[in-house]
Design a protein around this motif. Structure first.
Motif, PDB file in Angstrom:
ATOM      1  N   ILE A   7      -7.227 -30.327  18.762  1.00  0.00           N
ATOM      2  CA  ILE A   7      -7.954 -29.125  18.661  1.00  0.00           C
ATOM      3  C   ILE A   7      -9.205 -29.363  18.077  1.00  0.00           C
ATOM      4  O   ILE A   7      -9.248 -29.564  16.740  1.00  0.00           O
ATOM      5  CB  ILE A   7      -6.962 -28.175  17.853  1.00  0.00           C
ATOM      6  CG1 ILE A   7      -5.495 -28.012  18.279  1.00  0.00           C
ATOM      7  CG2 ILE A   7      -7.619 -26.665  17.695  1.00  0.00           C
ATOM      8  CD1 ILE A   7      -5.589 -27.202  19.544  1.00  0.00           C
ATOM      9  N   THR A   8     -10.336 -29.327  18.611  1.00  0.00           N
ATOM     10  CA  THR A   8     -11.631 -29.601  18.243  1.00  0.00           C
ATOM     11  C   THR A   8     -12.197 -28.450  17.457  1.00  0.00           C
ATOM     12  O   THR A   8     -13.189 -28.676  16.715  1.00  0.00           O
ATOM     13  CB  THR A   8     -12.587 -30.171  19.186  1.00  0.00           C
ATOM     14  OG1 THR A   8     -12.614 -29.164  20.437  1.00  0.00           O
ATOM     15  CG2 THR A   8     -11.862 -31.363  19.890  1.00  0.00           C
ATOM     16  N   ARG A   9     -11.823 -27.380  17.719  1.00  0.00           N
ATOM     17  CA  ARG A   9     -12.388 -26.120  17.064  1.00  0.00           C
ATOM     18  C   ARG A   9     -12.099 -26.191  15.810  1.00  0.00           C
ATOM     19  O   ARG A   9     -10.946 -25.755  15.354  1.00  0.00           O
ATOM     20  CB  ARG A   9     -12.053 -24.758  18.199  1.00  0.00           C
ATOM     21  CG  ARG A   9     -12.873 -23.746  17.893  1.00  0.00           C
ATOM     22  CD  ARG A   9     -12.565 -22.669  18.929  1.00  0.00           C
ATOM     23  NE  ARG A   9     -13.539 -21.838  18.916  1.00  0.00           N
ATOM     24  CZ  ARG A   9     -14.606 -21.838  19.889  1.00  0.00           C
ATOM     25  NH1 ARG A   9     -14.761 -22.810  20.508  1.00  0.00           N
ATOM     26  NH2 ARG A   9     -15.590 -21.132  19.684  1.00  0.00           N
ATOM     27  N   THR A  10     -12.993 -26.177  14.742  1.00  0.00           N
ATOM     28  CA  THR A  10     -12.657 -26.199  13.441  1.00  0.00           C
ATOM     29  C   THR A  10     -13.009 -24.802  12.622  1.00  0.00           C
ATOM     30  O   THR A  10     -13.090 -24.817  11.416  1.00  0.00           O
ATOM     31  CB  THR A  10     -13.208 -27.324  12.680  1.00  0.00           C
ATOM     32  OG1 THR A  10     -14.749 -27.309  13.028  1.00  0.00           O
ATOM     33  CG2 THR A  10     -12.776 -28.671  13.328  1.00  0.00           C
ATOM     34  N   ASP A  11     -13.570 -23.706  13.600  1.00  0.00           N
ATOM     35  CA  ASP A  11     -14.059 -22.504  12.671  1.00  0.00           C
ATOM     36  C   ASP A  11     -12.980 -21.808  12.214  1.00  0.00           C
ATOM     37  O   ASP A  11     -13.394 -21.006  11.332  1.00  0.00           O
ATOM     38  CB  ASP A  11     -14.995 -21.952  13.518  1.00  0.00           C
ATOM     39  CG  ASP A  11     -14.358 -21.503  15.011  1.00  0.00           C
ATOM     40  OD1 ASP A  11     -13.348 -22.260  15.380  1.00  0.00           O
ATOM     41  OD2 ASP A  11     -14.784 -20.503  15.730  1.00  0.00           O
ATOM     42  N   MET A  12     -11.680 -22.147  12.573  1.00  0.00           N
ATOM     43  CA  MET A  12     -10.697 -21.266  12.132  1.00  0.00           C
ATOM     44  C   MET A  12      -9.480 -22.253  11.822  1.00  0.00           C
ATOM     45  O   MET A  12      -9.054 -22.926  12.709  1.00  0.00           O
ATOM     46  CB  MET A  12     -10.131 -20.149  13.340  1.00  0.00           C
ATOM     47  CG  MET A  12     -11.211 -19.231  13.611  1.00  0.00           C
ATOM     48  SD  MET A  12     -10.501 -18.272  14.826  1.00  0.00           S
ATOM     49  CE  MET A  12      -9.718 -17.089  13.955  1.00  0.00           C
ATOM     50  N   SER A  13      -8.922 -21.899  10.777  1.00  0.00           N
ATOM     51  CA  SER A  13      -7.720 -22.752  10.244  1.00  0.00           C
ATOM     52  C   SER A  13      -6.405 -21.956  10.806  1.00  0.00           C
ATOM     53  O   SER A  13      -6.400 -20.966  11.346  1.00  0.00           O
ATOM     54  CB  SER A  13      -7.539 -22.710   8.693  1.00  0.00           C
ATOM     55  OG  SER A  13      -7.244 -21.324   8.323  1.00  0.00           O
ATOM     56  N   ALA A  14      -5.316 -22.656  10.541  1.00  0.00           N
ATOM     57  CA  ALA A  14      -3.975 -22.071  10.952  1.00  0.00           C
ATOM     58  C   ALA A  14      -3.728 -20.852  10.269  1.00  0.00           C
ATOM     59  O   ALA A  14      -3.236 -19.826  10.978  1.00  0.00           O
ATOM     60  CB  ALA A  14      -2.743 -23.150  10.733  1.00  0.00           C
ATOM     61  N   LYS A  15      -4.086 -20.515   9.252  1.00  0.00           N
ATOM     62  CA  LYS A  15      -4.050 -19.372   8.442  1.00  0.00           C
ATOM     63  C   LYS A  15      -4.869 -18.288   9.104  1.00  0.00           C
ATOM     64  O   LYS A  15      -4.405 -17.128   9.367  1.00  0.00           O
ATOM     65  CB  LYS A  15      -4.293 -19.213   6.935  1.00  0.00           C
ATOM     66  CG  LYS A  15      -4.215 -18.288   6.128  1.00  0.00           C
ATOM     67  CD  LYS A  15      -4.625 -18.506   4.745  1.00  0.00           C
ATOM     68  CE  LYS A  15      -4.231 -17.160   3.938  1.00  0.00           C
ATOM     69  NZ  LYS A  15      -4.305 -17.608   2.498  1.00  0.00           N
ATOM     70  N   ASP A  16      -6.245 -18.555   9.494  1.00  0.00           N
ATOM     71  CA  ASP A  16      -6.985 -17.608  10.089  1.00  0.00           C
ATOM     72  C   ASP A  16      -6.321 -17.347  11.685  1.00  0.00           C
ATOM     73  O   ASP A  16      -6.495 -15.956  12.103  1.00  0.00           O
ATOM     74  CB  ASP A  16      -8.349 -18.161  10.468  1.00  0.00           C
ATOM     75  CG  ASP A  16      -9.113 -18.576   9.203  1.00  0.00           C
ATOM     76  OD1 ASP A  16      -8.791 -17.653   8.092  1.00  0.00           O
ATOM     77  OD2 ASP A  16      -9.733 -19.353   8.985  1.00  0.00           O
ATOM     78  N   LEU A  17      -5.707 -18.273  12.454  1.00  0.00           N
ATOM     79  CA  LEU A  17      -5.262 -17.966  13.663  1.00  0.00           C
ATOM     80  C   LEU A  17      -4.067 -17.185  13.360  1.00  0.00           C
ATOM     81  O   LEU A  17      -3.926 -15.977  14.507  1.00  0.00           O
ATOM     82  CB  LEU A  17      -4.995 -19.212  14.218  1.00  0.00           C
ATOM     83  CG  LEU A  17      -6.017 -20.285  14.789  1.00  0.00           C
ATOM     84  CD1 LEU A  17      -5.467 -21.267  15.323  1.00  0.00           C
ATOM     85  CD2 LEU A  17      -6.634 -19.360  15.679  1.00  0.00           C
ATOM     86  N   ARG A  18      -3.302 -17.120  12.186  1.00  0.00           N
ATOM     87  CA  ARG A  18      -2.123 -16.225  11.910  1.00  0.00           C
ATOM     88  C   ARG A  18      -2.554 -14.745  11.830  1.00  0.00           C
ATOM     89  O   ARG A  18      -1.955 -13.949  12.232  1.00  0.00           O
ATOM     90  CB  ARG A  18      -1.133 -16.686  10.934  1.00  0.00           C
ATOM     91  CG  ARG A  18      -0.477 -18.012  11.452  1.00  0.00           C
ATOM     92  CD  ARG A  18       0.542 -18.406  10.683  1.00  0.00           C
ATOM     93  NE  ARG A  18       1.528 -19.463  11.043  1.00  0.00           N
ATOM     94  CZ  ARG A  18       1.206 -20.574  10.782  1.00  0.00           C
ATOM     95  NH1 ARG A  18      -0.165 -21.156  10.206  1.00  0.00           N
ATOM     96  NH2 ARG A  18       1.742 -21.780  11.329  1.00  0.00           N
ATOM     97  N   ARG A  19      -3.537 -14.606  10.917  1.00  0.00           N
ATOM     98  CA  ARG A  19      -4.268 -13.567  10.772  1.00  0.00           C
ATOM     99  C   ARG A  19      -4.704 -12.837  12.084  1.00  0.00           C
ATOM    100  O   ARG A  19      -4.677 -11.487  12.043  1.00  0.00           O
ATOM    101  CB  ARG A  19      -5.252 -13.628   9.658  1.00  0.00           C
ATOM    102  CG  ARG A  19      -5.610 -12.399   8.911  1.00  0.00           C
ATOM    103  CD  ARG A  19      -6.717 -12.711   7.875  1.00  0.00           C
ATOM    104  NE  ARG A  19      -6.190 -13.646   6.827  1.00  0.00           N
ATOM    105  CZ  ARG A  19      -6.864 -14.609   6.350  1.00  0.00           C
ATOM    106  NH1 ARG A  19      -8.029 -15.007   7.065  1.00  0.00           N
ATOM    107  NH2 ARG A  19      -6.225 -15.346   5.402  1.00  0.00           N
ATOM    108  N   ALA A  20      -5.268 -13.456  12.810  1.00  0.00           N
ATOM    109  CA  ALA A  20      -5.943 -13.058  14.003  1.00  0.00           C
ATOM    110  C   ALA A  20      -4.844 -12.465  14.952  1.00  0.00           C
ATOM    111  O   ALA A  20      -4.829 -11.500  15.537  1.00  0.00           O
ATOM    112  CB  ALA A  20      -6.690 -13.944  14.784  1.00  0.00           C
ATOM    113  N   ALA A  21      -3.845 -13.378  14.891  1.00  0.00           N
ATOM    114  CA  ALA A  21      -2.422 -13.007  15.845  1.00  0.00           C
ATOM    115  C   ALA A  21      -1.834 -11.566  15.272  1.00  0.00           C
ATOM    116  O   ALA A  21      -1.316 -10.988  15.977  1.00  0.00           O
ATOM    117  CB  ALA A  21      -1.520 -14.014  15.593  1.00  0.00           C
ATOM    118  N   LYS A  22      -2.033 -11.220  14.058  1.00  0.00           N
ATOM    119  CA  LYS A  22      -1.501  -9.913  13.538  1.00  0.00           C
ATOM    120  C   LYS A  22      -2.187  -8.844  13.854  1.00  0.00           C
ATOM    121  O   LYS A  22      -2.077  -7.817  14.391  1.00  0.00           O
ATOM    122  CB  LYS A  22      -1.550 -10.106  12.116  1.00  0.00           C
ATOM    123  CG  LYS A  22      -0.322 -10.781  11.382  1.00  0.00           C
ATOM    124  CD  LYS A  22      -0.697 -10.444   9.748  1.00  0.00           C
ATOM    125  CE  LYS A  22       0.504 -11.151   9.044  1.00  0.00           C
ATOM    126  NZ  LYS A  22       0.390 -11.128   7.612  1.00  0.00           N
TER     127      LYS A  22
END
Length: 170
Positions: A7-22
């Protein structure tokens, strides 16, 4: 076996992705975001994929799309559908036929049915269309199936007119 795609995209962390998923309403995108979040957390690809309802190859494909386009790339892309078999010019001619109505001498019918239009299209344009496709073209161009209102065979029109004349004005 192939290598795991990083995963080369570093602008979002795992926590940010979970927040976006909500905040995301599309369940498929949510599953993809959560799978990628698991990968960023260090979970092996097989487990991340299985916990999100996909296999490793599918997760790999979504990782490519995420790397290239971000969260927007995780949405399904709907195709444009099949190309219309009749050109816009031919469709305009088709509409003109329907509006003008059939010629009893030339067409052999007194009102258009989809089967009759199908034969006319094949004869004029050399394009074979299914009867249902003719119906879809009619609907697309705003034509509706109209039928005459039923009337009892013993209806007395004069009595109806007399009755209408005696009603008080409203």
């Amino acid at each position: 076996m192939g290598r795991a795609i990083k995963i080369t995209r570093t602008d979002m962390s795992a926590k940010d992705l979970r927040r976006a998923a909500k905040r995301t309403k599309d369940g498929r995108v949510v599953r993809r975001l959560l799978a990628i979040a698991l990968v960023l957390d260090g979970v092996d690809r097989e487990t991340a994929a299985r916990s999100s309802g996909m296999d490793r190859q599918t997760l790999r494909d979504w990782a490519h799309r995420f790397n290239a386009e971000g969260i927007e790339g995780l949405s399904d892309r709907n195709g444009k559908g099949a190309k219309p078999r009749l050109s816009p010019k031919q469709q305009a001619q088709f509409v003109a036929w329907v509006e003008a109505g059939p010629d009893p001498v030339k067409d052999g019918v007194v009102l258009w049915r989809c089967v009759d239009l199908q034969a006319r299209v094949e004869e004029e344009f050399d394009v074979k269309l299914h009867v249902r496709t003719i119906g879809k073209y009619l609907t697309k161009h705003g034509f509706r199936r109209l039928s005459v209102r039923p009337e009892h065979p013993k209806t007395d029109r004069e009595a109806q007119q007399t009755f209408k004349k005696t009603l008080p004005a409203s």
